[in-house]
Design an enzyme around this catalytic site. Structure first.
Site: not given
Ligand SMILES: CC(C)(COP(=O)(O)OP(=O)(O)OC[C@H]1O[C@@H](n2cnc3c(N)ncnc32)[C@H](O)[C@@H]1OP(=O)(O)O)[C@@H](O)C(=O)NCCC(=O)NCCS
Length: 415
Positions: A296, A354
């Site tokens: 998140h 989710e």
């Molecule tokens: C929610 C979300 C978009 C937040 O992303 P964010 O704050 O932008 O974080 P980042 O995209 O910068 O990710 C940070 C790191 O964690 C990893 N990461 C984040 N969520 C991940 C996940 N669900 N599975 C695997 N790796 C994940 C990223 O690959 C990144 O790794 P890196 O540093 O090696 O590149 C992300 O956690 C995600 O894609 N989750 C899955 C989708 C989901 O469940 N969405 C509903 C949210 S309520």
């Protein structure tokens, strides 16, 4: 998850004016890619504490509000910034119940969308856009006028989703009833039968759980749109577009698919669910994918909404006495969190809302195609409340960007 569109390459630079590793200007501004950590406004609507795993909805802890309040009362709380009296609660229910029907033009459009098999979120987006047709006073920008508009729009979200869902199955839409709650009527319009009280309660708890959540992406979109003094329908249409994406509201369907895929693998391999979940995470991450329902932007501990929905799921499944799916989900969750911690150390990837949304909505009997539209039905309340708050603030939201393209291109049309 592979193939969900969630794995687009990102610009990782965080300092302006860098191209190919060469810095242009020593004084280049810092760029908050993805607006991470940037505060754009104040709000009285919800408070998200990502370190402590706390969520307040207009001053009330989510764990208190979600399982106890009627969704309409949560709406009152957000729209009026106070808890309603019993009379106000009854009045709002009555007013909203009377606003549920949608115009024939809208139904015709939904039918065309169903014939073309468009995704339900696209149908909802198109359906909401048509609600401008029934705005009795489009030019009325008063607070009272916008409140009426909020009620009228939120009241119709379930009708749009349910009508489209039935049309997709070749069934006639069901007229809304005025004697049922927002949640119970939604289920009635989907199925044609009045839901059991416990099922309607579970959906109401879900709606309350997702009704608002700080400056999430879709809420931000809605606020940006009205910050230009545009209108509420446009804001909701934009918000629906943002919610649709798998990184925001599109995650629960894939999250549930993952649980079932892991269970299938365990059956086929005779390995444990936990072992298969571990292998699934390793394979997905090795392929550059993400695990839906985990991680998140704000929460670095377990999403408090996951706890509320896990409890709702326990109560829902107690009706049937079959805890198989619930137990499987818990096993998958524990294994995924463990393996993510190993493969992505320091990222603090915990369970988000989710993952348990999928469990609750599946338990209620909704198909995965309806998960994200049902999220929109609940979040519509928060969107409209933020729209009202943004209209009151009346400040254009317009961030800046740093140009990193060429500066010496010549103008010549190619032959
Ligand atoms: C929610 C979300 C978009 C937040 O992303 P964010 O704050 O932008 O974080 P980042 O995209 O910068 O990710 C940070 C790191 O964690 C990893 N990461 C984040 N969520 C991940 C996940 N669900 N599975 C695997 N790796 C994940 C990223 O690959 C990144 O790794 P890196 O540093 O090696 O590149 C992300 O956690 C995600 O894609 N989750 C899955 C989708 C989901 O469940 N969405 C509903 C949210 S309520």
């Amino acid at each position: 998850m592979e193939g969900t569109g969630s794995n687009r390459p990102r610009n990782r630079g965080d300092r302006a004016g860098t191209t190919g590793g060469k810095r242009r200007r020593a004084s280049a501004p810092l760029i908050a890619h993805g607006l991470k950590g940037i505060v754009v406004s104040t709000t009285r609507l919800s408070h998200v504490d990502g370190e402590r795993g706390e969520l307040l909805i207009a001053g009330i802890p989510l764990a208190v509000l979600a399982p106890n309040a009627a969704y309409e009362d949560a709406l009152f709380l957000l729209w009026h910034d106070r808890v309603p009296t019993p009379e106000e609660s009854a009045a709002l229910r009555g007013e909203m119940a009377a606003l549920r029907a949608v115009p024939d033009t809208t139904l015709r459009l939904l039918r065309a969308a169903a014939e073309r098999a468009v995704p339900a979120m696209d149908a909802l987006r198109m359906g909401v856009a048509t609600l401008s047709l029934i705005d009795p006073a489009p030019g009325d920008d008063s607070v009272a006028g916008n409140l009426r508009r909020a009620m009228s729009l939120v009241a119709r979200f379930p009708t749009l989703v349910a009508a489209f869902a039935r049309m997709q199955e070749g069934l006639a839409p069901i007229e809304p009833r005025t004697d049922l709650s927002h949640a119970a009527n939604y289920l009635y319009m989907l199925t044609g039968s009045e839901p059991a009280a416990a099922v309607a309660r579970a959906l109401e708890t879900y709606f309350n759980t997702v009704v608002d959540h700080g400056m999430n992406a879709s809420t931000f979109v809605a606020r940006v749109i009205v910050s230009t003094r545009s209108d509420m329908v446009s804001a909701l249409v934009g918000a629906i577009g943002a919610l649709k994406g798998p990184l925001h509201g599109g995650a629960p369907g894939p999250a549930l698919d993952m649980v079932f895929a892991i269970a299938d693998r365990a059956r086929a391999s005779a390995r444990s669910i936990a072992d298969e979940a571990d292998a699934y995470v390793r394979e997905t991450l090795a392929g550059g994918g993400r695990i839906m329902g985990f991680g998140h932007r704000v929460y670095k501990v377990r999403d408090p909404r996951a706890d509320v929905l896990a409890q709702a799921a326990v109560e829902l499944f107690a009706r049937t006495g079959d805890h198989t799916l619930y137990d499987m989900v818990r096993t998958v969750e524990a294994a995924v969190v463990r393996t993510l911690a190993e493969l992505k150390p320091g990222r603090r990837l915990e369970t988000n809302v989710e993952f348990y949304t999928a469990l609750v909505l599946h338990g209620i009997g909704l198909s995965t195609a309806l998960f994200t539209p049902t999220f929109a039905v609940g979040r519509a309340g928060g969107w409209t409340a933020h729209v009202l708050e943004q209209i009151a603030a009346d400040q254009l939201i317009r961030p800046d960007s740093v140009y990193i393209g060429p500066r010496d291109r010549t103008w010549a049309l190619s032959a």
